[in-house]
Design an enzyme around this catalytic site. Structure first.
Site, PDB file in Angstrom:
ATOM      1  N   SER A 121       4.053   2.177   8.328  1.00  0.00           N
ATOM      2  CA  SER A 121       3.793   1.201   7.268  1.00  0.00           C
ATOM      3  C   SER A 121       5.067   0.926   6.488  1.00  0.00           C
ATOM      4  O   SER A 121       5.720   1.845   6.007  1.00  0.00           O
ATOM      5  CB  SER A 121       2.721   1.722   6.319  1.00  0.00           C
ATOM      6  OG  SER A 121       1.476   1.784   6.962  1.00  0.00           O
ATOM      7  N   ASP A 156       1.314  -7.892   2.132  1.00  0.00           N
ATOM      8  CA  ASP A 156       1.382  -6.447   1.914  1.00  0.00           C
ATOM      9  C   ASP A 156       2.831  -5.983   1.734  1.00  0.00           C
ATOM     10  O   ASP A 156       3.440  -5.434   2.645  1.00  0.00           O
ATOM     11  CB  ASP A 156       0.731  -5.730   3.101  1.00  0.00           C
ATOM     12  CG  ASP A 156       0.422  -4.273   2.806  1.00  0.00           C
ATOM     13  OD1 ASP A 156       0.930  -3.750   1.801  1.00  0.00           O
ATOM     14  OD2 ASP A 156      -0.323  -3.651   3.589  1.00  0.00           O
ATOM     15  N   HIS A 166       0.815  -1.210   0.000  1.00  0.00           N
ATOM     16  CA  HIS A 166       0.000   0.000   0.000  1.00  0.00           C
ATOM     17  C   HIS A 166       0.853   1.267   0.000  1.00  0.00           C
ATOM     18  O   HIS A 166       0.390   2.338  -0.381  1.00  0.00           O
ATOM     19  CB  HIS A 166      -1.016  -0.004   1.148  1.00  0.00           C
ATOM     20  CG  HIS A 166      -0.468   0.179   2.523  1.00  0.00           C
ATOM     21  ND1 HIS A 166      -0.212  -0.874   3.377  1.00  0.00           N
ATOM     22  CD2 HIS A 166      -0.150   1.293   3.220  1.00  0.00           C
ATOM     23  CE1 HIS A 166       0.229  -0.420   4.531  1.00  0.00           C
ATOM     24  NE2 HIS A 166       0.279   0.896   4.458  1.00  0.00           N
TER      25      HIS A 166
END
Length: 749
Positions: A627, A198, A62
């Site tokens: 992240s 991810d 992402h």
């Protein structure tokens, strides 16, 4: 969320007790290679880490989503199909993408606050701090060689200087299809158990002489001072883990008054406005593949904090966070009142905070809607970007106007590449209706109110008018305008008129009132935090996150979200197959992944039970910006990739919950399995240092290699050479000898 340069003084002993096997110098060092050299701030909004000596960089799917989407077309849909470069010449450049690598940081509190105390007027204090922090950053930049800034900590009680090397040539190397990288989609977002792969991979390039450079075919892969080995061994509950990265922003010193504003205004409004926008976008995305690709990144970004706000409000209510803050505030007030000198300094702090928030609350909704509704509408955001051009035209500065128009052209290209007018038009009608209905009429500009009146409150008709007459929603018209811009044309453009009227009204009539209250609030918050630390001298406090590099340490750990339920600390590929739903885009499983699963073809990436672990959880403290952060074991090896937090701890930006807070991570074994077995990218596997701690003596080989006489002498020579260079020596010789091993180094200017 600890500052790495302070680990040795504040945390090292505790970290050793929990399982750390590295020295503090191996975590953070200015003179020697350390973990910090493997960590980058990715694009200014995420974290990444080097996993090879050739600049191979790992981050979340992402985080790389925008870059992946920018290269995707209906013919080459990398979002759907994935992408893997089998050689470096296939890697894809990304204009505007950069990474920042920390060179060093310094405590400059004394320099910034010299001569400033609690009696210094706030305006003077702010001016002095701004002047000094800018001067310190400018000096440290060495005429632009480094990216530098000074950030405040503990609500303005401390200041630190950060010095970074910025590399602007960052190329896409590999990404799994979104069916893996986003498996679970919005349904699973912020949830555990998870089964998401991810991750995405990039490579950082530099000029042949080693300096940062913009994209060029002549550039070569960056050689990091340190890269992370990847451990594929089993993990057990209680195993040490640390997360190194760039958490965005927390507000854990916020009082009960601020929390009420977050819950009742910010989160409530964000949920309401984004819900409609997401639904309207989704209607159009479901109709057409090209529109889906255009809006994929925007949809994911908007959805993320929409869901977060829902979870945060629920968590604050469940944890009774506001009630807990009130108890803390009562203790603070009693402490302040117990001593005359303390009362003089801290006695009115909480009442000042309450007064400031009372005024802010009155005008805060206008600020929230300005960002979420007005600038949250694509056409109005594009119109807002015309402001520098308009100001230059208004001032009659032709040269400035020409430059402003030229600067807008690449933004226009990027805007229309991912723009679909019918979707934006629906969003405009919905969000402008909310703005008109929810914002106090005396806080709305007359132009906007008259426009609504002209169309009898019919926002669909208002949208027809705006989208038929504004140049910002038509690529050809906008480019024609930029080729020959005029002040009159902008003043007659309805989209520009609306956004300009709302922003001017906010600046002139609302912002000054809010600024006055914020200044009062800043001083009171600063004193409150200073008082808290003084009141609890034996407690070691960490500062709120502010997008600067931090380290969090903890352990692999399961948790119980509710009575009678226990969540295991890891998930497997079995769970992916259980969730599979070919009719739901969020739970599609690629055919090849199913084939590998059915054959149990996991290679060396299965755990000792024969399972392929997909994700796992730790109790590390993270937030947005983390992240893509590496999850690192006690030996300094990468064991996973942080990508999310759990629903039960959505209060994390406001308060840490030791019982529920979990960091959701992609397992290193699933990562390598996907690169190796699924993608067949053996070229990338060959670059990495892979350690299997399940094998007897595993990890010892790398450690032994680092301790050979050759390596020890080489490290000693390098360390001495670095010290000499820092001390300004232009010519020197170094010679080290141990047994029959000799290392020589001679430097000449």
């Amino acid at each position: 969320m600890w500052l790495p340069m302070l680990i040795k003084r504040l945390n090292y002993t505790d970290m050793q007790k929990q399982g750390l096997q590295l020295t503090a110098e191996e975590i953070y060092s200015v003179n020697n290679s350390s973990l910090k050299d493997a960590i980058v701030q990715f694009g200014g909004f995420c974290t990444g880490e080097f996993i090879s000596p050739e600049g191979l960089l790992l981050t979340n799917h992402h985080c790389g989503y925008g870059a992946i989407q920018s290269h995707s077309t209906t013919e080459h849909d990398y979002l759907t199909d994935g992408f893997w470069a089998t050689s470096k010449d296939q890697e894809l450049p990304n204009e505007g993408l950069f990474v920042d690598i920390l060179h060093h940081m310094d405590d400059v509190t004394g320099k910034v606050l010299e001569g400033i105390d609690n009696n210094t007027p706030e305006e003077q204090r702010a001016q002095l701090i701004a002047q000094r922090t800018q001067a310190l950053a400018k000096e440290a930049s060495e005429n632009g060689k480094y990216v530098t800034y000074v950030r405040d900590f503990f609500n303005g009680n401390e200041f630190y200087l950060f010095v970074y090397n910025r590399y602007n040539d960052v190329r896409l190397v590999g990404t799994p299809p979104s069916s893996i990288g986003k498996f679970g989609g919005d349904t699973d977002n912020w949830m555990w158990p998870r089964h998401t792969g991810d991750f995405s991979m990039f490579r950082v390039y530099m000029a042949p002489d080693g300096s940062p450079a913009t994209y060029s075919k002549e550039n070569v892969p960056y050689k990091p001072a340190h890269h992370l080995p990847i451990n594929i061994g089993d993990k057990e509950p209680g195993d040490f883990s640390m997360v190194f990265g760039f958490p965005g922003r927390t507000k854990r010193f916020m009082t009960s008054h601020g929390l009420k504003l977050e819950v009742n205004q910010l989160n409530k409004s964000r949920i309401k406005l984004r819900n409609d926008k997401l639904n309207l976008w989704k209607e159009e995305m479901d109709k057409d593949a090209a529109t889906r690709i255009k809006y994929a990144s925007k949809y994911a970004s908007t959805s993320n904090y929409y869901k977060y706000s829902i979870g945060q409000n629920e968590g604050i209510k469940r944890m009774r966070t506001i009630e807990g803050k009130l108890v803390d505030e009562d203790k603070f007030q009693n402490w302040a009142n117990a001593d005359a000198s303390r009362k003089a300094t801290y006695g009115n702090v909480l009442s000042d905070i309450a007064d400031a928030y009372a005024t802010i609350e009155k005008y805060n909704l206008g600020s929230v809607y300005l960002n979420e509704a007005v600038l949250g509408t694509e056409s109005l955001l594009m119109a807002y970007r015309m402001a520098p051009l308009y100001n230059a035209l208004k001032a009659g500065n032709k040269e400035a106007a020409q430059k402003a128009a030229q600067d807008l052209k690449p933004r226009v290209d990027a805007f229309f590449k991912d723009y679909y007018k019918p979707a934006d038009k629906k969003v405009f009608a919905a969000l402008m209706k909310y703005y008109y209905e929810d914002i106090a009429k005396d806080q709305q500009p007359e132009y906007f109110k008259n426009l609504v009146k002209k169309y009898n409150g019919n926002f669909n008709k208002l949208a027809d008018y705006v989208y038929s007459n504004s140049v910002v929603v038509d690529e050809q018209k906008l480019n024609n305008f930029l080729a020959n811009p005029s002040q009159k044309a902008l003043e007659n453009d309805p989209a520009f008129q609306i956004v300009n009227a709302i922003i001017e009204n906010y600046r002139n009539n609302i912002a000054p009132k809010v600024a006055e209250s914020n200044a009062k609030l800043d001083k009171a918050n600063r004193l409150y935090v200073a008082g808290l630390r003084l009141m609890n001298p034996d407690k070691v406090y960490y500062p709120d996150a502010n997008s600067t590099i931090r380290l969090s340490y903890g352990a692999v750990k399961d948790y119980s979200p509710q009575d009678g339920v226990l969540y295991n600390y890891y998930t497997t590929l079995d769970g992916v197959m259980s969730k599979e739903d070919p009719n739901n885009e969020e739970f599609v499983v690629p055919a090849k992944l199913k084939q590998l699963y059915q054959a149990k073809d996991y290679g060396r990436y299965a755990n000792s039970k024969g399972e392929l672990v997909t994700d796992f959880i730790t109790n590390n403290d993270i937030t947005g910006g983390n992240s893509g952060s590496p999850v690192i074991n006690g030996k300094g090896e990468l064991i996973g990739l942080a990508f999310d937090g759990n629903w039960e701890a959505m209060t994390g930006d406001l308060v840490y919950d030791p019982d529920y807070k979990r960091c959701i991570n992609m397992d290193s074994r699933y990562l390598l399995f996907l690169i190796d077995k699924f993608a067949g990218a053996q070229n990338l596997i060959n670059e990495m240092t892979i350690v299997d701690s399940n094998s007897p003596g595993a990890g010892d080989a790398a450690k032994a290699e680092a301790k050979t006489p050759q390596a020890e002498l080489l490290n000693a020579v390098v360390n001495e050479a670095q010290q000499n260079l820092q001390n300004g020596k232009e010519e020197f010789k170094i010679e080290k000898k141990k047994g029959d091993v000799k290392v020589k180094l001679q430097i000449k200017d």
